[in-house]
Design a protein around this motif. Structure first.
Motif, PDB file in Angstrom:
ATOM      1  N   LYS A   1       0.819  -1.220   0.000  1.00 27.96           N
ATOM      2  CA  LYS A   1       0.000   0.000   0.000  1.00 27.96           C
ATOM      3  C   LYS A   1       0.852   1.270   0.000  1.00 27.96           C
TER       4      LYS A   1
ATOM      5  N   GLU B   1       2.403   2.504  -3.282  1.00 29.75           N
ATOM      6  CA  GLU B   1       1.477   3.046  -4.282  1.00 29.75           C
ATOM      7  C   GLU B   1       1.665   4.555  -4.469  1.00 29.75           C
ATOM      8  N   ILE B   2       2.178   5.216  -3.443  1.00 22.81           N
ATOM      9  CA  ILE B   2       2.373   6.661  -3.508  1.00 22.81           C
ATOM     10  C   ILE B   2       3.297   7.040  -4.672  1.00 22.81           C
TER      11      ILE B   2
ATOM     12  N   TYR C   1       2.026   8.144  -8.167  1.00 25.49           N
ATOM     13  CA  TYR C   1       1.525   9.504  -8.436  1.00 25.49           C
ATOM     14  C   TYR C   1       2.637  10.436  -8.941  1.00 25.49           C
TER      15      TYR C   1
ATOM     16  N   LEU D   1       0.482  14.315  -6.133  1.00 21.46           N
ATOM     17  CA  LEU D   1      -0.667  14.238  -5.223  1.00 21.46           C
ATOM     18  C   LEU D   1      -1.070  15.649  -4.796  1.00 21.46           C
TER      19      LEU D   1
ATOM     20  N   SER E   1      -6.664  14.166  -3.862  1.00 21.18           N
ATOM     21  CA  SER E   1      -6.223  12.794  -4.150  1.00 21.18           C
ATOM     22  C   SER E   1      -5.558  12.164  -2.925  1.00 21.18           C
TER      23      SER E   1
ATOM     24  N   TYR F   1      -6.661   8.670  -1.095  1.00 19.76           N
ATOM     25  CA  TYR F   1      -5.684   7.635  -0.741  1.00 19.76           C
ATOM     26  C   TYR F   1      -5.785   7.304   0.752  1.00 19.76           C
TER      27      TYR F   1
ATOM     28  N   THR G   1      -8.732   4.999   1.580  1.00 22.41           N
ATOM     29  CA  THR G   1      -8.523   3.560   1.344  1.00 22.41           C
ATOM     30  C   THR G   1      -7.622   2.943   2.405  1.00 22.41           C
TER      31      THR G   1
END
Length: 546
Positions: free
Chosen positions: A68, A71-72, A75, A79, A83, A87, A90
């Motif tokens: 997880k 995932e940054i 972008y 970001l 957004s 994020y 989630t």
């Protein structure tokens, strides 16, 4: 003969008893040792299986850290507050142990108003996100723009930009050392720039007056391990699993409780999993695991006891066979002794000095002839039985006229035993194929027994002949003394004799055994139905054709 028999019984019993004592002692030792080993194994599992519980408990944390958070990077530093809020939403939904997210909007090289800078890296804005009633609550918060988390990550990024080898991708170790900052209850992460971006950032940092600039995103996650869901994968071992500070050490631990612990990794390193169980709980698990082992031990024990019983029974059978053979020799000797004695007496009288009349000579001659016939019949029976057992006799199948065959034996026995009431009936059968000599031996034995084992005045025999499918069935029904049901299976055994007043002399226990062997040899069968004092019915079954 009495003393040897007792000695044999005593020896057998002692050996079997010693064997039973040995396997019983072995069983007790095996039960004790196997139970102790099972208990030791369960206690070792109590100590070792905690790692599995730990792995399953921190699995969500590992997914968060390894999947997880990276995932940054996707972008690419673009970001924004909206957004970042999506994020964070989630994250809060999938990982409840994340209690707060700080989003740092970072700019490299070109300063703007109202920003905080470190090493040429500027904070443009900071947003704080928290979960609230299933939604994400976010607000701008510049008070943390220059905190230690940002300073540490800015310094790492600055050094990486200056020394990074842009001809290759950074290694996992470089990524972890540069773009992660893991502290107790907190993880900070910078998105990983592309190699082209690193070249641009390096040029921008060298010439800060350039109009070019770079964008980076940094997020700091505040974690609370108490929101981790403990996944106790071994409830049979651990009654209670809790998350406690590393320094947790209860002063008063019950004696009946056993405990173990294991530290949590990463951002939860200042906490541990604390395991505790009642001693009785582990004892139940030991008993549960020992149950099949104990069952197998008892199964082996009973198997050995069964073997002991079979050995003992075999010894008893052998002893009974020895007794039967001993009785056979005695009876056979008696059977020989009586005719021989009579022959000797008759011979002595014939050799005497006195003159004998014609009547006396005929009388003694008849005695010699009858006794010689008895001896000859006895020898023939024993010889025939031996030949049957060795399969040295051949069956000579001939067509037999049943009525003529049966009537011949009835007429012979009426002459021999005038008080013998003999009858026969036939049902829709006239001829069949068999060996008349062997069948005659069966007839003679069964008719002799019917006469011998009947009370005076009740010497009767009814012979029934009928066809049953592809077989012919002869039934010999008398009104004799009969026999108990328990003895009906033994009368066909060699040397077996039923103890009664008619069987004290003149029997060696071969007649019915001989009939049984004959029937087996001729592919037939013989059975008996009998009741004491009511009579017996012997049923002989033979195939109609060969």
């Amino acid at each position: 003969m009495t003393a040897p028999k007792k000695h044999v019984y005593r020896t057998n019993f002692t050996l079997i008893t010693a064997f039973l004592v040995l396997i019983t002692v072995t069983l007790v030792i095996a039960i004790f040792v196997s139970y102790k080993l099972t208990a030791k194994y369960v206690e070792n599992e109590f100590t070792s299986k905690k790692i599995e519980v730990q792995e399953q408990t921190i699995k969500p944390y590992n997914d968060f850290f390894q999947i997880k958070i990276p995932e940054i990077t996707s972008y690419n530093g673009f970001l924004d507050s909206a957004s970042a809020a999506n994020y964070a939403s989630t994250v809060f939904k999938s990982y409840p142990f994340v209690r707060k997210v700080l989003f740092y909007d970072i700019q490299i090289g070109k300063p703007v108003s109202q920003v905080v800078a470190d090493q040429g890296i500027f904070v443009k804005a900071v947003y704080r996100y928290k979960p609230k009633h299933g939604k994400v609550f976010g607000q701008k918060d510049m008070s943390v723009a220059n905190d230690d988390d940002f300073k540490q990550m800015a310094l790492k990024l600055h050094n990486f930009i200056n020394v990074a080898d842009t001809t290759r991708l950074p290694s996992q170790d470089e990524i972890f050392r540069t773009f992660y900052n893991v502290n107790p209850d907190k993880i900070s992460y910078l998105n990983i720039p592309r190699r082209e971006d690193i070249k641009i950032y390096r040029a921008v940092l060298k010439n800060r007056k350039s109009q070019n600039f770079g964008k980076q995103n940094m997020l700091t996650f505040s974690l609370d391990p108490h929101f981790l869901k403990v996944n106790n994968t071994h409830p049979e071992l651990y009654q209670d699993v809790t998350i406690q500070p590393v320094v947790y050490d209860p002063l008063d631990v019950e004696k009946e409780k056993i405990i173990t612990e294991v530290a949590l990794p990463g951002a939860f390193s200042n906490f541990k999993l604390y395991f505790s169980s009642e001693r009785s709980h582990l004892n139940r698990e030991i008993d549960k695991r020992y149950l099949p082992i104990g069952a197998v031990l008892f199964l082996i024990y009973f198997f050995l006891v069964l073997i002991s019983y079979l050995i003992y029974r075999n010894l008893n059978v052998n002893l009974k066979i020895f007794k039967l053979q001993y009785d056979f020799i005695n009876n056979f000797t008696h059977e020989f002794k009586t005719p021989v004695s009579v022959i000797k007496i008759a011979g002595s009288n014939l050799r005497g000095d006195g003159e004998l009349s014609e009547r006396q000579r005929k009388h003694y001659g008849k005695i010699l002839d009858e006794e010689a016939d008895k001896l000859n019949e006895l020898m023939n029976k024993l010889l025939s039985f031996t030949q049957l057992e060795n399969r040295s006799i051949r069956i000579k199948r001939e067509e037999i006229d049943i009525q003529h065959f049966v009537k011949g034996y009835i007429d012979t026995f009426k002459i021999k035993y005038p008080d013998f009431n003999l009858k026969y009936i036939m049902d829709n059968v006239s001829t069949f194929y068999s060996d008349p000599v062997l069948l005659g031996s069966v007839f003679q034995n069964l008719m002799e027994n019917a006469y011998k084992y009947s009370h005076p005045g009740k010497k009767e025999l009814l012979i029934s002949i009928k066809q049953d499918k592809r077989n012919i069935v002869f039934s010999f029904a008398d009104k004799g003394i009969g026999m108990d049901k328990s003895e009906q299976g033994d009368v066909f055994k060699k040397f077996y004799r039923i103890e009664n007043q008619y069987n004290q002399n003149g029997s060696v226990g071969l007649g019915l055994a001989f009939c049984k062997e004959l029937m087996n040899f001729m592919n037939g069968s013989i059975t008996v139905n009998s009741r004491p004092n009511e009579g017996s019915t012997f049923i002989v079954t033979l195939p109609l054709e060969s």
